[in-house]
Design an enzyme around this catalytic site. Structure first.
Site, PDB file in Angstrom:
ATOM      1  N   ILE A   1      -5.003   9.765  11.471  1.00  0.00           N
ATOM      2  CA  ILE A   1      -4.082  10.123  10.735  1.00  0.00           C
ATOM      3  C   ILE A   1      -4.597  11.602   9.157  1.00  0.00           C
ATOM      4  O   ILE A   1      -5.275  10.197   8.623  1.00  0.00           O
ATOM      5  CB  ILE A   1      -2.939   9.480  10.184  1.00  0.00           C
ATOM      6  CG1 ILE A   1      -2.379   8.778  11.920  1.00  0.00           C
ATOM      7  CG2 ILE A   1      -2.227   9.867   8.997  1.00  0.00           C
ATOM      8  CD1 ILE A   1      -0.839   9.626  12.360  1.00  0.00           C
TER       9      ILE A   1
ATOM     10  N   ARG B   1      -0.212   5.765  -2.140  1.00  0.00           N
ATOM     11  CA  ARG B   1      -0.956   6.945  -1.217  1.00  0.00           C
ATOM     12  C   ARG B   1      -0.469   7.118  -0.097  1.00  0.00           C
ATOM     13  O   ARG B   1      -0.334   5.441   0.560  1.00  0.00           O
ATOM     14  CB  ARG B   1      -2.069   6.520  -1.237  1.00  0.00           C
ATOM     15  CG  ARG B   1      -2.765   6.666  -2.579  1.00  0.00           C
ATOM     16  CD  ARG B   1      -4.075   7.539  -3.312  1.00  0.00           C
ATOM     17  NE  ARG B   1      -4.250   5.450  -2.952  1.00  0.00           N
ATOM     18  CZ  ARG B   1      -5.747   5.171  -1.595  1.00  0.00           C
ATOM     19  NH1 ARG B   1      -6.098   5.959  -1.090  1.00  0.00           N
ATOM     20  NH2 ARG B   1      -6.302   3.777  -1.807  1.00  0.00           N
TER      21      ARG B   1
ATOM     22  N   GLY C   1       0.939  -1.283  -0.334  1.00  0.00           N
ATOM     23  CA  GLY C   1       0.041  -0.182   0.260  1.00  0.00           C
ATOM     24  C   GLY C   1       1.265   1.105   0.357  1.00  0.00           C
ATOM     25  O   GLY C   1       0.614   2.086   0.746  1.00  0.00           O
TER      26      GLY C   1
ATOM     27  N   ASP D   1      -2.615  -7.827  -5.304  1.00  0.00           N
ATOM     28  CA  ASP D   1      -3.455  -7.481  -4.546  1.00  0.00           C
ATOM     29  C   ASP D   1      -3.314  -7.824  -3.162  1.00  0.00           C
ATOM     30  O   ASP D   1      -3.225  -9.196  -3.320  1.00  0.00           O
ATOM     31  CB  ASP D   1      -4.722  -8.457  -4.644  1.00  0.00           C
ATOM     32  CG  ASP D   1      -6.230  -7.783  -3.980  1.00  0.00           C
ATOM     33  OD1 ASP D   1      -5.999  -7.626  -2.725  1.00  0.00           O
ATOM     34  OD2 ASP D   1      -7.306  -8.346  -4.164  1.00  0.00           O
TER      35      ASP D   1
ATOM     36  N   TYR E   1     -13.591  -2.888  11.305  1.00  0.00           N
ATOM     37  CA  TYR E   1     -12.436  -2.254  11.032  1.00  0.00           C
ATOM     38  C   TYR E   1     -11.814  -3.057  12.289  1.00  0.00           C
ATOM     39  O   TYR E   1     -10.492  -2.959  12.148  1.00  0.00           O
ATOM     40  CB  TYR E   1     -12.064  -0.967  10.718  1.00  0.00           C
ATOM     41  CG  TYR E   1     -11.046   0.139  10.396  1.00  0.00           C
ATOM     42  CD1 TYR E   1      -9.679  -0.668   9.410  1.00  0.00           C
ATOM     43  CD2 TYR E   1     -10.801  -0.001  11.488  1.00  0.00           C
ATOM     44  CE1 TYR E   1      -9.081   0.120   9.679  1.00  0.00           C
ATOM     45  CE2 TYR E   1      -9.619   1.299  11.529  1.00  0.00           C
ATOM     46  CZ  TYR E   1      -8.599   1.395  10.089  1.00  0.00           C
ATOM     47  OH  TYR E   1      -7.626   1.566  10.217  1.00  0.00           O
TER      48      TYR E   1
END
Ligand code: NAP
Length: 246
Positions: free
Chosen positions: A187, A14, A11, A62, A154
């Site tokens: 963040i 970004r 990841g 992925d 999450y």
């Protein structure tokens, strides 16, 4: 610049992952930048790295696919000889009432945020164990410690990342490998701005004892420390980078 070896950052296109890739490259690692969709953005991150004298390359996959992860790890080992640091950063978030979470939402959250970490760790470890060396750094979340309303799935997977980190650290410590996690607070990245309105984001800054949101660089600096020799005797730890939130 002294070459410190190879770091794989998932990841890295970004947000926090992009900052981690840049800071590791600046400190001398050759960085494999993983992404899944943001091709243009990951290209910009690599451009910045090379413009500053750093080294890196890009690998699209992925993290929820074990086959694709195995290909990325083989590619990294072929390109750089070995992997010294693995940063499991790739992640997704979603705001939903618990009663609205679908089976698909739940499975997707587990696949990317928890199975993704499992896949990368299991794929990279045989080589690290053979060499008796390596550092794994997982990105959890303050919500995996504290729990977040409307983010039960999450919070659950990020708590899972903490459990994985502590248990795996014990298992691979005899092989000279450290496994730690960073638990960021709020963040300022796409993850926050895409999911929350401005008022909620402002109130999160107010609720943070240090009185501001974190930056991706705040998290990247903690990852750099955990990757460094300074953290050689630290394993199984969850480092909060949350402005005092937890
Ligand atoms: P972000 O800006 O949304 O970036 C997410 C990154 O993950 C992107 O590079 C994205 O790549 C990648 N990604 C998503 N799904 C992927 C998949 N299936 N395979 C490979 N890559 C995938 O998020 P962020 O804020 O930087 O978050 C980074 C990590 O920090 C996440 O694990 C997140 O849960 C954690 N975290 C964030 C915060 C926060 O407040 N922002 C707080 C605590 C923890 P593509 O764009 O190419 O898909």
């Amino acid at each position: 610049m002294i070459n410190k070896g190879c770091a794989v950052v998932t990841g890295a296109s970004r947000g926090i992952g992009a900052s981690i890739a840049k800071i590791l490259a600046k400190s001398g690692y050759s960085v494999v930048l993983n992404y899944s969709r943001s091709e243009k953005s990951v290209g910009e991150v690599l451009k910045t790295i090379t413009a500053n004298g750093g080294d890196g390359c890009i690998f699209k996959c992925d993290v929820s696919s074990r086959d694709e992860i195995d290909s990325m790890i083989s590619f990294a080992v072929k390109s750089y000889g070995k992997i010294d640091v693995l940063v499991n950063n790739a992640g997704i978030s979603q705001q939903k009432l618990f009663t609205d979470i679908t089976q698909n939402d739940w499975n997707n959250m587990i696949s990317v945020n928890l199975s993704g970490v499992f896949n990368c760790c299991q794929s990279v470890l045989p080589d690290m164990i053979r060499r008796k060396s390596g550092k794994i750094i997982n990105i959890s979340s303050v919500w995996g410690v504290y729990g977040a309303s409307c983010e039960v799935h999450y919070s659950a997977v990020k708590a899972g990342v903490i459990g994985l980190t502590k248990a795996l650290a014990k298992e691979v410590a005899p092989s000279g490998i450290t496994v730690n996690a960073v638990a960021p607070g709020c963040i300022l990245t796409d993850m926050l701005t895409n999911e929350l309105d401005e008022d909620t984001i402002s109130s999160l800054a107010v609720d943070t004892p240090l009185g501001r949101l974190g930056t991706p660089e705040d998290v990247a600096k903690a990852v750099l420390f955990l990757a460094s020799d300074g953290a050689d005797f630290i394993t199984g730890q969850i480092l909060g980078v949350d402005g005092g939130f937890c």
